[in-house]
Every structure is written in structure tokens, then in C-alpha cells.
Design an enzyme around this catalytic site. Structure first.
Site, PDB file in Angstrom:
ATOM      1  N   TYR A   1       0.635  -1.160  -0.059  1.00  0.00           N
ATOM      2  CA  TYR A   1       0.149  -0.084   0.004  1.00  0.00           C
ATOM      3  C   TYR A   1       0.826   1.380  -0.111  1.00  0.00           C
ATOM      4  O   TYR A   1       0.334   2.273  -0.292  1.00  0.00           O
ATOM      5  CB  TYR A   1      -0.801   0.045   0.990  1.00  0.00           C
TER       6      TYR A   1
ATOM      7  N   LYS B   1       3.317 -15.400   2.008  1.00  0.00           N
ATOM      8  CA  LYS B   1       3.125 -16.000   0.676  1.00  0.00           C
ATOM      9  C   LYS B   1       4.449 -16.420  -0.066  1.00  0.00           C
ATOM     10  O   LYS B   1       4.828 -15.983  -0.838  1.00  0.00           O
ATOM     11  CB  LYS B   1       2.307 -14.927  -0.141  1.00  0.00           C
TER      12      LYS B   1
ATOM     13  N   ASP C   1      -3.367 -17.840   1.059  1.00  0.00           N
ATOM     14  CA  ASP C   1      -4.672 -18.561   0.504  1.00  0.00           C
ATOM     15  C   ASP C   1      -5.217 -19.604   1.408  1.00  0.00           C
ATOM     16  O   ASP C   1      -6.320 -19.830   1.394  1.00  0.00           O
ATOM     17  CB  ASP C   1      -4.078 -18.996  -0.815  1.00  0.00           C
TER      18      ASP C   1
ATOM     19  N   ASP D   1      -5.643  -6.622   5.590  1.00  0.00           N
ATOM     20  CA  ASP D   1      -6.605  -5.861   5.285  1.00  0.00           C
ATOM     21  C   ASP D   1      -7.779  -7.022   4.948  1.00  0.00           C
ATOM     22  O   ASP D   1      -8.824  -6.839   5.401  1.00  0.00           O
ATOM     23  CB  ASP D   1      -6.133  -5.021   4.206  1.00  0.00           C
TER      24      ASP D   1
ATOM     25  N   ASP E   1     -10.920  -8.600   7.591  1.00  0.00           N
ATOM     26  CA  ASP E   1     -12.197  -8.230   7.225  1.00  0.00           C
ATOM     27  C   ASP E   1     -13.025  -9.670   7.063  1.00  0.00           C
ATOM     28  O   ASP E   1     -14.333  -9.548   7.524  1.00  0.00           O
ATOM     29  CB  ASP E   1     -12.644  -7.471   5.845  1.00  0.00           C
TER      30      ASP E   1
END
Ligand code: NAD
Length: 360
Positions: free
Chosen positions: A141, A191, A223, A247, A251
Site C-alpha cells: 500500500y 506467501k 490462501d 486488510d 475483514d
């Protein structure tokens, strides 16, 4: 103990839920013999309306001097024009930057009494008690270079995922310290099978874990983590992630509880510095002023403020137990299935205080 708490009620339901939490803090002060002084300041839309700046200098000054900061929420339809130069969210982003809070801590706890409110089956969610620790100021980000351009006649966009050793180490240490005070298990999400950034992440994580031999450690690919969260969320205690993965996963995890009104959050910087405590939800303009807002997420953020910023562990436990007791006794606001018997914002606040005062 005497402490100064800066309040940033903000917009929409913000002032209503912050008011209830201040009432609760006063009850805690009474019960445990502390004195809390409050000063309330403008942030967000109301600050734009009154002084033309979503984070006035006076507010920032009061935050930097505070022992702790409790925030409501910012934003609403009145300030929603995406082309506007000044927007409420700018206040939020700037305060996080000024306070240098790099760790977002989001507990996801399913209260037994509310297990049926989850979209997942009660036997999967009963007992879920996870704390997400998301890196907040780095990763893809914020990484550079980023941009858009034309290549071979096509529009392309690109971002950079980058983490330094110190960024990775400090977020993991926050996770390990939290795990030590809980069930002593830490899951690091990466990852590493595909991304070089995440290979460095895993390497540093393995070095840091040597300092915490008492904490059980595991690596999980992002994943796979997305699957485990809906499959077996009870497996997790503290989960540490980079910015983008956190993020998305936090959620996803928040939906396990079934209600936005029940999710607290804290954003923390380096040890000893002031953090920002707020509910995970927004300003809920659709119910502002109707007395329907659930104050529990903000009250639980208040418990986190006591524990993480003021070092008041017993006081935090007392708040959380009072909320547990209120829910177990069947009291509900409308968003958590109160139906015709729903309590108003203030009535729910009063019930929590009543339980707190009643407890030994
Ligand atoms: P929201 O979280 O405000 O509301 C989503 C839904 O959940 C609404 O139906 C709302 O009534 C309900 N809800 C939220 N909190 C509740 C509570 N405590 N009790 C009962 N019901 C509750 O999200 P939104 O509608 O997408 O955004 C509204 C405004 O809030 C926007 O301007 C957005 O930018 C802003 N926002 C601010 C923050 C923040 O301040 N940190 C976070 C998210 C959204």
C-alpha cells in the site's frame, strides 16, 4: 492513578458511542480508585464544518500529549463527494501517521450468547477468540515505485511490495508479546512460496521466534489461511500479517462474529507511545441520532485502551467480563438480534455499567 484521555467523537454515531464509553470509564475509575481527565476534540466531518480541517492542529496537539486516545468514527454522506479537496478520512490517515501507529490490532471474539448471529454454523464459531495483528504503514500500500503508464499501447498499473527487516521484526514482536498474555500461539501469514518479500518475512519471523520459545509458532500461506478461517477459526490465537493480507483476512474474520457493532480495534506504535483506540465500524449515518447504535465495540476498544495503553489489566478484564455478563443475561441492541426488546445505546451502556458495579 490519574490519566488524561483525549476523546475524538467524530461524526454520525461517534459521539453517542464515545459518551457511553466515557460513562464506563468513570465507573471503572470509581471502582478501582483512579481519576481520568477527559478533553474532547474535533476530527473528521465535524472538524471540516467547524474549522475547515479534518485534523485541526489543536486536536493533533491534544493527541500527542494524551496518555490515551479514544475515537468514535468519521465520515458521512454530507462529506462524501469524492472530488472534494478536504475529506474526513484525511483526518484519520493523518492522525495514524502523526502517531506513527504501525500495528493494527483487531480482536475477533465470538461471544457464546451471539454464536447464532454468525453466518457460519454455531459449532464452528463457538469459542473463536483470535487477535489479528496487521502491519499498517508498509507493504504494497505504500511501496514505491508505483504508478500507471502506457506500455506497447496498453495501460498498465503497478505497485511495489516491500518490507524491511525492522518493519517485519517490530510487528512480529507485538504479536509475540500479545500471544504471551493469551494462549501462547502465533500464526505468521505469508506467501513465501511465490513472493520474495514474503521469503524475507518468513526468514525474519523464524529469527524472532527464537526469542519466544514459550510461544507455539506456525507459518501459513495466505490462501490457505483464507480457507482455515471459515473452516476451523478456533485453531487460531494471534495472527500476524502484512498490510494487504491483513486488510483482507481481518475483514473476512470479522464476519465470523456476525456483527460490526461488536468489533473493537487498536492501532499501536512503538512501546510506551500513545495508541489510537476505536471501533472497527464506521459512523453508521443511517442510524445516527436514533439511539440504535451498539456501543459495545467502542466499550471493548476502551478495554483495550486500559490494557494496552494504561497497563490496567484488571480494569480491562472487568469491562470485558461485564460485557460478557450483559450478553449472557440476554440483553441486546437491535443489530445483534434484540428484536422488539432491543436496548437503546444508552440503555446498553447502563447495563454494562450495572454489571461492572455488581461484579466482585
Ligand atoms: P458503517 O460501519 O458505518 O456501517 C455499515 C452498517 O453497519 C450500517 O448499516 C450501520 O448502521 C451498521 N453499524 C455500524 N456500526 C454499528 C453499530 N455500532 N451499531 C449498530 N449498527 C452499526 O459503514 P459504512 O456505512 O460503509 O460507512 C459509513 C461512513 O463511515 C462512511 O462515511 C465511511 O467512510 C465511514 N467509515 C469510517 C470509519 C472510521 O472512522 N474508522 C471506518 C469505516 C467507515
Amino acid at each position: 492513578m490519574e490519566k488524561n484521555i483525549t476523546l475524538l467523537p467524530g461524526d454520525g454515531i461517534g459521539p453517542e458511542i464515545v459518551d457511553e464509553t466515557v460513562k464506563l470509564f468513570d465507573a471503572v475509575a470509581n471502582k478501582f480508585g483512579h481519576k481520568f481527565n477527559y478533553n474532547s476534540h474535533l476530527i473528521g466531518g465535524i472538524a471540516i464544518d467547524e474549522v475547515g480541517d479534518p485534523l485541526p492542529e489543536e486536536t493533533l496537539g491534544a493527541c500527542l500529549e494524551a496518555d490515551a486516545i479514544l475515537m468514535g468514527a468519521v465520515g458521512g454522506p454530507k462529506w462524501d463527494d469524492p472530488t472534494a479537496k478536504v475529506r474526513p478520512e484525511q483526518g484519520l490517515l493523518r492522525i495514524r501517521k502523526e502517531l506513527a501507529v504501525f500495528a493494527n490490532i483487531r480482536p475477533v471474539k465470538v461471544f457464546d450468547a451471539l454464536a447464532h448471529a454468525s453466518p457460519l454454523r454455531p459449532e464452528i464459531v463457538t469459542g473463536v477468540d483470535i487477535v489479528f495483528v496487521r502491519e499498517l504503514t508498509g507493504g504494497i500500500y505504500f511501496g514505491t515505485p508505483r504508478g500507471r503508464e502506457e506500455r506497447d499501447g496498453q495501460r498498465v498499473g503497478y505497485d511495489t511490495m516491500i518490507y524491511s527487516e525492522s518493519e517485519i521484526e517490530r510487528i512480529l514482536r507485538i504479536g509475540f508479546e500479545l500471544a504471551r498474555g493469551r494462549r501462547k500461539k502465533l500464526t505468521s501469514v505469508d506467501k513465501a512460496n511465490v513472493l520474495t518479500t514474503m521469503q524475507v518475512w518468513r526468514e525474519i519471523a523464524h529469527e524472532v521466534k527464537n526469542d519466544y520459545p514459550d510461544v507455539e509458532y506456525e507459518d501459513i500461506l495466505v490462501d490457505a489461511m483464507a480457507m482455515y478461517l471459515v473452516n476451523n477459526p478456533k485453531d487460531f490465537d494471534v495472527v500476524v500479517t502484512g498490510n494487504m493480507f491483513g486488510d483482507i483476512l481481518s475483514d473476512e474474520a470479522s464476519m465470523i462474529t456476525g456483527s460490526l457493532g461488536m468489533l473493537p480495534s487498536a492501532s499501536m506504535g512503538k512501546a510506551g507511545s500513545v495508541g489510537l483506540f476505536e471501533p472497527s465500524h464506521g459512523s453508521a449515518p443511517d442510524i445516527a441520532g436514533t439511539g440504535k447504535a451498539n456501543p459495545l465495540a467502542t466499550m471493548m476498544s476502551g478495554a483495550m485502551l486500559m490494557r494496552l495503553n494504561l497497563g490496567l489489566e484488571a480494569e480491562a478484564d472487568a469491562i470485558e467480563k461485564a460485557i460478557d455478563d450483559v450478553l449472557a443475561a440476554g440483553y441486546r441492541t437491535a443489530d445483534i438480534g434484540g428484536g422488539d426488546d432491543s436496548l437503546s445505546t444508552t440503555a446498553m451502556g447502563d447495563k454494562v455499567i450495572e454489571m461492572l458495579e455488581k461484579a466482585d
